[in-house]
Design an enzyme around this catalytic site. Structure first.
Site, short mmCIF file in Angstrom:
data_model
loop_
_atom_site.label_atom_id
_atom_site.label_comp_id
_atom_site.label_asym_id
_atom_site.label_seq_id
_atom_site.Cartn_x
_atom_site.Cartn_y
_atom_site.Cartn_z
N ASP A 268 0.82 -1.20 0.00
CA ASP A 268 0.00 0.00 0.00
C ASP A 268 0.86 1.26 0.00
OD1 ASP A 268 -2.75 1.15 0.35
OD2 ASP A 268 -1.86 1.91 2.21
N GLU A 322 1.69 -0.25 -4.78
CA GLU A 322 0.74 0.78 -5.18
C GLU A 322 1.54 2.07 -5.30
OE1 GLU A 322 -3.44 2.85 -3.71
OE2 GLU A 322 -1.94 2.24 -2.24
#
Length: 625
Positions: A268, A322
């Site tokens: 993330d 990400e």
């Protein structure tokens, strides 16, 4: 059949490569199951790589690429809160996912990406983690996780999980300790600053950093009278990666899950872990796109090298970052396989086409040549040492068919099929989000009360309640771009609440179109989106050209047709897609003829060995040349 591929570093003494190939060919003859073929091919390629390494020849390349299982995979993302509820409390859970593994196996996906399942107050959909080694109580227990993982492996699939380590929950024990006093051993686990004090005693934050979720990225904590940094909500304080103790804690939790048997991580907002040197105020230009200023700080490469060296290199796993704030030109800094950092990243140029990546986002105007230019640039800039991802959906974005296609009743099915055709035949590892295979659409949001997303609620306070925008304009924009469009419950059948739960109050409302769009109905319809996606995945599973083949855009400027080839040695495939709700008679450029039709999203299509194609609205075709 349980086939386990030997690690690449294994030396196979006396292993005959011809025997390996012969076994592979015999087993292909005796099974028609494409997922077994894929596993066999991966095992054979791995064995041959080991043979080559043992003989000093180096890795065997395919079209210049080093073969890897994660390059050949199709990844399916599950947002656990919305996938399947097993106990009637209205919240999806791990046993619910386990109950649907046969469905996923039949779909043909190789890898399941599970969005955060960790213990969390759930302020931001589980991306605020209280305890990295516990399961969120609404989702079940660690035993439930172990059963899920075992079920995935039994079906010859793999599981990757979210690694959320730019920030934690403010209820995480590290932050509880950190905020307790300035001398606490955990104080330096987070980023604290005194801020500024005016002559009249007014306190202001250390700098002008804005949060992704509206307002300042700094919050004054009364306990020690200092500000802490949070790029997201105030309940998600950012970790201080400059502290080696933080990094070792992260490595430890990664090992914990890898030792359990997961096959990697989706990382993330990973480019944000290295903060800008000195963290000065952003300039007016930087404030137009803060993620670009926040991302790729001076120590990012150092941190990623350390993650790889200390953890990832010890396991046969995949890593996908990400990459918020990362441009295409910066991509090979993160994924070049000679750099030993990440395997691949999510670049958001395509998924964010026509809309902002920060602040109030609105669905803007975009053109097909713009979309094609993005994929053309990826094919040009990324080298044989870089690996790409292909996706147009995830838990943070609205539904594909409503955003890029035509979700009207007449066009939804072919439109949804077209985008899956594109995703599964372009260059890179494809990622599908739950419900993509059904052609699920956006939810008809009307009022603020319809939303669960903290980003929407914070933006309403910051923009509407301060008079900067009308409630009507705000809600109109959010209905088209909100993350909650993707998070409505999975539509399994036509029973109440779409078969997602036996309860009457799902955590987020089910889309009212579930009686027309659901897995049970599509299962029995040979022309459905579901059955078409199964066929697509099956075709990709035994067509290496769709994995390692070269990509060529045949007609970059055409405003309705995306026509491209994938070529691997003597094998060539032609893909033609009509991005239009009108029929198009399309003549292939350069005297090219479409040869043998393999697959079309429109039942009854049969044109072959022709140079002009009569395409109906949203038709896509795959030809073997």
């Amino acid at each position: 059949m349980n086939i386990s591929a030997p690690p690449i570093h294994t030396r196979h003494r006396g292993f005959d490569r011809f025997r390996v190939i012969a076994i592979y060919m015999v087993m292909q003859i005796h099974t028609g199951e494409f997922f077994v073929r894929t596993l066999l091919r991966t095992a054979v390629v791995t064995a041959l790589l080991s043979l080559a390494a043992a003989s000093g020849q180096g890795p065997k390349l395919i079209n210049g690429y080093e073969p890897k299982w994660w390059k050949e995979a199709v990844v399916y993302q599950i947002y656990p809160r919305s996938f399947k509820d097993s106990n009637g409390d209205g919240i999806g859970d791990l046993p619910g996912i386990t109950s649907k593994l046969d469905y996923l196996q039949k779909l043909g996906v190789n890898v399941i990406w599970l969005s955060p399942h960790f213990d969390s107050p759930n302020i931001d959909g589980g991306y605020d983690i209280r305890d990295y080694r516990k399961v969120m109580i609404e989702f079940g227990t660690m035993s439930d996780f172990d059963q899920l993982l075992a079920g995935i492996k039994q079906r010859h699939m793999r599981l990757i999980i979210d690694l959320v380590v730019n920030h934690t929950s403010d209820e995480n024990k590290w932050f509880v300790e950190s905020r307790s006093s300035k001398t606490n051993p955990y104080r330096d686990f987070y980023i604290w600053r005194p801020g500024h004090t005016a002559a009249d005693g007014t306190r202001t934050p250390p700098n002008n950093y804005p949060s992704y979720f509206s307002g300042s990225a700094w919050t004054l904590d009364p306990e020690t009278n200092e500000y802490y940094l949070h790029y997201f909500t105030a309940k998600q304080p950012d970790l201080n990666w400059a502290n080696p103790k933080v990094r070792e804690e992260v490595f430890s939790l990664m090992r914990f899950w890898l030792d359990k048997g997961v096959s990697g991580f989706r990382m993330d907002v990973i480019p944000l872990i290295s903060k800008p040197t000195g963290m000065p105020d952003l300039t007016p230009d930087q404030l137009k796109a803060p993620p670009n200023a926040y991302a790729n700080g001076p120590h990012l490469a150092e941190y990623l090298h350390e993650i790889n060296r200390e953890v990832l290199s010890k396991y046969d796993v995949m890593s996908v970052g990400e990459a918020t704030g990362t441009t295409l030109a910066q991509t090979n800094n993160l994924v070049d396989d000679r750099g030993h950092e990440l395997n691949m990243i999510f670049n958001f140029d395509a998924i964010k086409l026509g809309r902002s990546d920060f602040g109030l986002s609105q669905l803007g105007v975009w053109s097909l040549p713009e979309l094609k230019a993005i994929y053309d640039a990826h094919a040009t800039v990324l080298t044989k040492h870089d690996w790409d991802t292909v996706f147009l959906s995830n838990h943070d974005n609205p539904r594909i068919v409503s955003t890029f296609g035509d979700d009207s009743p007449a066009m939804r099915v072919p439109s949804a099929k077209l985008f899956e055709t594109m995703i599964l035949t372009l260059r890179g590892t494809p990622f599908l989000f739950e419900g993509d295979e059904l052609g699920m659409t956006d939810y008809p949001f009307k009022t603020l009360a319809d939303y669960n997303d903290i980003a929407v609620k914070n933006a309403y306070i910051a923009l509407v309640e301060t008079g900067k925008i009308s409630a009507e304009a705000f809600l109109t924009a959010q209905a088209k771009v909100s993350r909650d469009n993707a998070r409505t419950p999975m539509q399994w059948d036509s029973s109440p609440e779409a078969g997602f739960t036996t309860g009457s109050h799902p955590w987020l409302a089910v889309n009212p179109n579930y009686k027309e769009i659901n897995a049970a109905r599509e299962e029995s319809d040979p022309t459905s989106v579901l059955n078409y996606v199964r066929a697509l995945i099956g075709l990709r599973a035994h067509t290496l050209a769709f994995v390692y083949g070269d990509f060529e855009d045949l007609d970059p400027q055409d405003s309705h047709i995306f026509a491209y080839t994938r070529t691997l040695g003597s094998e060539k495939y032609l893909i033609v897609e009509n991005f239009s709700s009108s029929p198009v008679a399309y003549t292939l450029p350069n005297g090219l003829k479409a040869a043998n039709l393999l697959l079309s999203d429109i039942p009854g299509s049969h044109e072959a060995n022709v140079s002009t194609l009569d395409l109906v609205p949203w038709e896509s075709r795959i030809y073997k040349q």
